[in-house]
Scaffold this motif. Structure first.
Motif, PDB file in Angstrom:
ATOM      1  N   PHE A  49     -11.985  -4.362  10.953  1.00  0.00           N
ATOM      2  CA  PHE A  49     -11.036  -5.004  10.063  1.00  0.00           C
ATOM      3  C   PHE A  49     -10.843  -6.381  10.687  1.00  0.00           C
ATOM      4  O   PHE A  49     -10.790  -6.479  11.926  1.00  0.00           O
ATOM      5  CB  PHE A  49      -9.702  -4.258  10.180  1.00  0.00           C
ATOM      6  N   HIS A  51      -7.934  -9.241  10.450  1.00  0.00           N
ATOM      7  CA  HIS A  51      -6.732  -9.832   9.883  1.00  0.00           C
ATOM      8  C   HIS A  51      -6.698 -11.279  10.350  1.00  0.00           C
ATOM      9  O   HIS A  51      -6.511 -11.568  11.541  1.00  0.00           O
ATOM     10  CB  HIS A  51      -5.476  -9.079  10.326  1.00  0.00           C
ATOM     11  N   GLU A  61       3.640 -11.361  10.650  1.00  0.00           N
ATOM     12  CA  GLU A  61       2.865 -10.221  10.168  1.00  0.00           C
ATOM     13  C   GLU A  61       2.891 -10.156   8.643  1.00  0.00           C
ATOM     14  O   GLU A  61       1.914  -9.770   8.016  1.00  0.00           O
ATOM     15  CB  GLU A  61       3.429  -8.924  10.748  1.00  0.00           C
ATOM     16  N   TRP A  62       4.004 -10.513   8.069  1.00  0.00           N
ATOM     17  CA  TRP A  62       4.160 -10.539   6.612  1.00  0.00           C
ATOM     18  C   TRP A  62       4.765 -11.888   6.221  1.00  0.00           C
ATOM     19  O   TRP A  62       5.993 -12.048   6.276  1.00  0.00           O
ATOM     20  CB  TRP A  62       5.132  -9.436   6.143  1.00  0.00           C
ATOM     21  N   HIS A 100      -3.632 -11.693   1.872  1.00  0.00           N
ATOM     22  CA  HIS A 100      -2.602 -10.756   2.362  1.00  0.00           C
ATOM     23  C   HIS A 100      -1.370 -10.899   1.479  1.00  0.00           C
ATOM     24  O   HIS A 100      -1.398 -11.597   0.465  1.00  0.00           O
ATOM     25  CB  HIS A 100      -2.313 -11.025   3.854  1.00  0.00           C
ATOM     26  N   HIS A 101      -0.269 -10.245   1.861  1.00  0.00           N
ATOM     27  CA  HIS A 101       0.908 -10.211   0.977  1.00  0.00           C
ATOM     28  C   HIS A 101       1.477 -11.596   0.664  1.00  0.00           C
ATOM     29  O   HIS A 101       2.133 -11.784  -0.353  1.00  0.00           O
ATOM     30  CB  HIS A 101       2.025  -9.358   1.595  1.00  0.00           C
ATOM     31  N   TYR A 146     -10.295  -7.128   1.693  1.00  0.00           N
ATOM     32  CA  TYR A 146      -8.915  -6.640   1.526  1.00  0.00           C
ATOM     33  C   TYR A 146      -8.285  -7.627   0.559  1.00  0.00           C
ATOM     34  O   TYR A 146      -8.280  -8.832   0.815  1.00  0.00           O
ATOM     35  CB  TYR A 146      -8.260  -6.684   2.889  1.00  0.00           C
ATOM     36  N   TRP A 184     -10.401  -2.989  -0.278  1.00  0.00           N
ATOM     37  CA  TRP A 184      -9.245  -2.379   0.399  1.00  0.00           C
ATOM     38  C   TRP A 184      -7.949  -2.794  -0.288  1.00  0.00           C
ATOM     39  O   TRP A 184      -7.604  -3.968  -0.327  1.00  0.00           O
ATOM     40  CB  TRP A 184      -9.236  -2.886   1.840  1.00  0.00           C
ATOM     41  N   ASP A 186      -3.874  -2.366  -0.324  1.00  0.00           N
ATOM     42  CA  ASP A 186      -2.753  -1.954   0.509  1.00  0.00           C
ATOM     43  C   ASP A 186      -1.678  -1.221  -0.291  1.00  0.00           C
ATOM     44  O   ASP A 186      -1.458  -1.519  -1.456  1.00  0.00           O
ATOM     45  CB  ASP A 186      -2.144  -3.229   1.098  1.00  0.00           C
ATOM     46  N   ALA A 188       1.524  -1.399   0.514  1.00  0.00           N
ATOM     47  CA  ALA A 188       2.804  -2.132   0.559  1.00  0.00           C
ATOM     48  C   ALA A 188       2.921  -3.020  -0.674  1.00  0.00           C
ATOM     49  O   ALA A 188       2.098  -3.894  -0.889  1.00  0.00           O
ATOM     50  CB  ALA A 188       2.878  -2.987   1.819  1.00  0.00           C
ATOM     51  N   GLU A 242      -0.837   4.198  11.164  1.00  0.00           N
ATOM     52  CA  GLU A 242      -1.581   3.000  11.568  1.00  0.00           C
ATOM     53  C   GLU A 242      -1.936   3.087  13.047  1.00  0.00           C
ATOM     54  O   GLU A 242      -2.059   2.086  13.738  1.00  0.00           O
ATOM     55  CB  GLU A 242      -0.774   1.735  11.229  1.00  0.00           C
ATOM     56  N   ASP A 285      -7.159   3.455  10.174  1.00  0.00           N
ATOM     57  CA  ASP A 285      -7.043   2.030  10.504  1.00  0.00           C
ATOM     58  C   ASP A 285      -6.054   1.839  11.650  1.00  0.00           C
ATOM     59  O   ASP A 285      -5.013   2.479  11.714  1.00  0.00           O
ATOM     60  CB  ASP A 285      -6.649   1.195   9.276  1.00  0.00           C
ATOM     61  N   TRP A 292      -1.255  -6.561  13.574  1.00  0.00           N
ATOM     62  CA  TRP A 292      -2.490  -6.739  12.794  1.00  0.00           C
ATOM     63  C   TRP A 292      -2.980  -8.177  12.918  1.00  0.00           C
ATOM     64  O   TRP A 292      -4.164  -8.441  12.905  1.00  0.00           O
ATOM     65  CB  TRP A 292      -2.248  -6.400  11.324  1.00  0.00           C
TER      66      TRP A 292
HETATM   67  C1  FUL Z   1      -0.312  -2.562   5.923  1.00  0.00           C
HETATM   68  C2  FUL Z   1       0.039  -4.020   5.714  1.00  0.00           C
HETATM   69  O1  FUL Z   1       1.341  -4.168   5.233  1.00  0.00           O
HETATM   70  C3  FUL Z   1      -0.180  -4.647   7.058  1.00  0.00           C
HETATM   71  O2  FUL Z   1       0.250  -5.974   7.109  1.00  0.00           O
HETATM   72  C4  FUL Z   1      -1.656  -4.548   7.377  1.00  0.00           C
HETATM   73  O3  FUL Z   1      -2.403  -5.339   6.492  1.00  0.00           O
HETATM   74  C5  FUL Z   1      -2.095  -3.083   7.327  1.00  0.00           C
HETATM   75  C6  FUL Z   1      -3.560  -2.886   7.501  1.00  0.00           C
HETATM   76  O4  FUL Z   1      -1.712  -2.492   6.119  1.00  0.00           O
HETATM   77  O5  FUL Z   1       0.122  -1.734   4.971  1.00  0.00           O
END
Ligand code: FUL
Length: 691
Positions: A49, A51, A61-62, A100-101, A146, A184, A186, A188, A242, A285, A292
């Motif tokens: 992976f 990130h 991270e977010w 990402h988010h 992702y 991929w 997520d 979240a 995780e 993962d 990450w």
């Molecule tokens: C999570 C994400 O919210 C994290 O930031 C990261 O990407 C992880 C692999 O999955 O749910």
């Protein structure tokens, strides 16, 4: 395995045999079975992976979504270095966080301005997705993406318009970057965010909002070979944590229709469902560091070799694949420390699986359906052949006989999953001096199960299937004698002063010194913990008497025990900072400066102090500026040190501060400022250095 290509031919032969004999001797398919794309995915086993995105540059991270695209500016981005690192590590693919988010896109998408095209990097001319896709091709790696459904940048998130954007982004990724092996998604989803400046909370319905049917059809249309990852699949499922760990029992099937992104019973995903309705195997993962994304403060927290080995054996060894995350840094490179650990893991795995001792055994079985399904199929190195007992012979046994007594400590077994996952429980027995004894038991097998156990010398092995959904189909067995991992021993001192020395493996000897010299096998051997009550350097080494080799040496500075210490100005919970346990933490939420006063129980010659900030993923109140005071009676104080713990934010390791020796019974630590200027003072431990 070349399962897919050969499977069709194989099934034709089976059906032919069945007709010839007038009764069906071939294997009957059981329940859900893997699709071709899933079979190809099973073979990958271990991949990376990456990130790397806006968060890399904001140390988050977010991200919230309101970051300026210009913030994205790697100085030495080199995707070939990522690919080479993954390749050298024995990985088969890389999955990149294309978005990402926070919504920042690593490719110049037409769907939003929030992308590399408006970044400082390459004056907006760059495309990270393209560069990595090309590097993967060059290094013979598969490439995956992702794409976060949640987008905290987009003004229309939560409304119909955004879903179109999301689908368009997917389409761009599926059509412009060559073959994609995995997409991929997520779990979240939804929450607070920037959302084009609205800065509010937006909730969506995870099950319906993204129009998953449409998203899936875009992928199927352009990338029919790609597997789709989501909490519940459709092709590959999350492992439910995780940490990179699958359940010991791990079915590749689940009741898929129950699971959706953000499913509250996600912990079940580590085990799968014995009565599953669809083939949705688990992918484990985990990041090589706590986070990450790359954070310099975690440079000292790259996972140890033993931790990485545990992850490997608890994922790949438990019927899951391992998706190990490499947080690419602000230069745009995999950090040297991470690369070093990956190579250590690779070298150890190569040693563990160097010599398959099963290939030299004679094999027999309690029951064989027909000669094509003979016992020796499990050791012929051909994944398309398998041992199959007669119909109904669920409880059957396979025996492997060695030419001479052989020492082993690994057992690898695979089912012929093309016809479904069957085995529910088994036991491995070894013949030791003419007597059969149990070595280890297991539950599910699936695509691959690897069992580790203490080395044992056996003249034969017996795999007894105790329970299965139908007669077992075992395609492969391998047996190894892995060398012991020679990791430097762990040394600790508890509150009472007890010194413990430990190694990752049984079967190693531990030697130590207390006089600062290097330990050898002539040094004191560690057998049980002992008390140290004065400043002492403990050095220890692990030694393998069978191979005559040593680990690296570990160093530990022990000091007076903290047993009699008391915190005199704070609540009881604050004692966690003097309990000699670096995992227990205490924080004081208040405007700084704040102080903590400790009574050592009696007077000592104090010549320094130690401060260990919290070592967890989100450390709070890491102190950057301090004062340290001493007192003989708790009333008259003398400041002996003040200053800054330099670089503690990025490198929150134990700080050791020395000063002129002073006799004192009490110390006062004042946290003047925390590294992030928060109104928190936090500790894992505080201690003194005595003379
Ligand atoms: C999570 C994400 O919210 C994290 O930031 C990261 O990407 C992880 C692999 O999955 O749910």
């Amino acid at each position: 395995m070349d399962l897919i290509k050969n499977s069709c031919l194989f099934l034709i032969i089976i059906s032919f045999l069945a007709c010839e004999s007038g009764e069906k001797i071939g294997p009957e398919t059981l329940g859900p079975v893997p699709s071709e794309r899933q079979l190809a995915w099973h073979d990958l086993e271990y991949y990376a992976f990456v990130h790397f995105n806006m968060n890399t540059f904001t140390d988050m991270e977010w991200g919230e979504g309101g970051e300026s695209p210009e913030t994205f500016n790697p100085t030495e981005l080199d995707t070939r270095q990522w690919a080479k690192t993954a390749k050298d590590a024995g990985m088969k693919a890389i999955i990149l966080t294309a978005k990402h988010h926070d919504g920042f896109c690593l490719w110049p998408t037409e769907t939003t301005e929030h992308s590399v095209k408006n970044s400082s990097w390459k004056n907006g001319e760059g495309d990270v997705v393209k560069e990595l896709a090309e590097a993967c091709e060059e290094y013979g790696l598969k490439f995956g993406v992702y794409l976060s459904p949640w987008d905290r940048n987009h003004s229309e998130y939560g409304r119909e318009e955004y879903v179109e954007v999301f689908h368009k982004q997917l389409e761009e990724l599926m059509t412009n970057y060559g073959p994609i092996f995995e997409v991929w998604f997520d779990g979240a989803n939804g929450g607070t965010g920037y959302y084009g400046g609205a800065n509010e909370e937006r909730k969506i319905d995870n099950k319906t909002y993204y129009q998953w049917d449409k998203a899936i059809s875009i992928i199927r249309k352009h990338q029919p070979e790609a597997v789709i990852f989501g909490d519940g699949g459709p092709d590959v499922r999350w492992v439910g944590n995780e940490e990179g760990i699958a359940g010991k029992t791990n079915w590749s099937i689940i009741r898929k229709d129950e699971v959706y992104p953000g499913w509250p019973k996600y912990k079940e995903l580590q085990f799968g469902h014995e009565d599953g309705t669809h083939w949705v195997p688990a992918e484990a993962d985990v990041s090589i560091r706590p986070g990450w994304y790359y954070h310099p403060r975690e440079d000292h927290q790259v996972k140890s070799l033993s931790h990485l080995l545990d992850i490997y054996y608890k994922s790949v060894g438990r019927n899951a694949s391992l998706l190990l995350n490499l947080p690419v840094d602000t230069r745009g490179l995999v950090h040297e420390k991470d690369a070093e650990q990956l190579i250590k893991l690779r070298e150890q795995l190569d040693k563990d699986f160097a010599n398959n001792l099963a290939s030299e055994t004679g094999s027999t079985a309690s029951s064989v359906a027909a000669s094509e399904y003979k016992a020796s199929n499990v050791i012929d190195g051909d994944d398309n052949t398998f041992w199959m007992p007669e119909k109904g012979a669920v409880k059957s046994t396979l025996k492997l006989e060695f030419n001479e007594p052989t020492v082993i400590n690994r057992f690898l077994v695979q089912e012929y999953i093309l016809m479904g996952q069957r085995v529910k429980s088994f036991v491995l027995e070894g013949k030791v001096d003419e007597t059969w004894q149990e070595i280890i038991t297991g539950t599910t097998i699936g695509y691959k199960r690897i069992l580790r156990f203490d080395a044992i010398e056996v003249s034969a092995l017996r795999l007894k299937i105790k329970d299965a959904k139908a007669r077992p189909l075992i395609s492969n067995i391998e047996v190894y004698h892995a060398p012991l991992v020679m990791e430097a021993p762990g040394i600790s001192q508890d509150k009472e002063g007890n010194i413990g020395i430990s190694s990752y493996e049984n079967g190693l000897k531990l030697f130590y010194t207390l006089d600062g010299t290097e330990p050898t096998k002539d040094s004191e051997e560690f057998s049980k913990s002992f008390i140290i009550d004065k400043p002492t350097v403990v050095k220890a080494v692990a030694y393998n008497p069978k191979t005559d080799n040593f680990s690296d040496i570990s160093n530990f500075r022990a000091d007076i025990p903290k047993k009699a210490w008391k915190i005199i100005n704070e609540e009881k919970a604050a004692e966690k900072i003097i309990d000699a346990d670096k995992n227990s933490v205490w924080t004081k939420q208040a405007k700084l400066p704040q102080e903590i006063v400790v009574d050592l129980g009696k007077a000592y010659n104090v010549k320094g102090f130690t401060y260990l900030p919290q070592q967890n993923r989100w450390p709070e109140g890491v102190i950057a500026n301090y004062e340290f005071w001493l007192s003989e009676n708790g009333e008259n104080w003398r400041k002996v040190s003040q200053g800054e713990f330099s670089n503690i934010k990025n490198n929150p390791i134990e700080q050791r501060i020395n000063f002129n020796t002073t006799e004192a019974r009490y110390f006062k630590f004042i946290g003047k400022r925390s590294a992030d200027d928060s109104e928190v003072m936090g500790f894992a431990e505080i201690g003194v250095i005595t003379d």
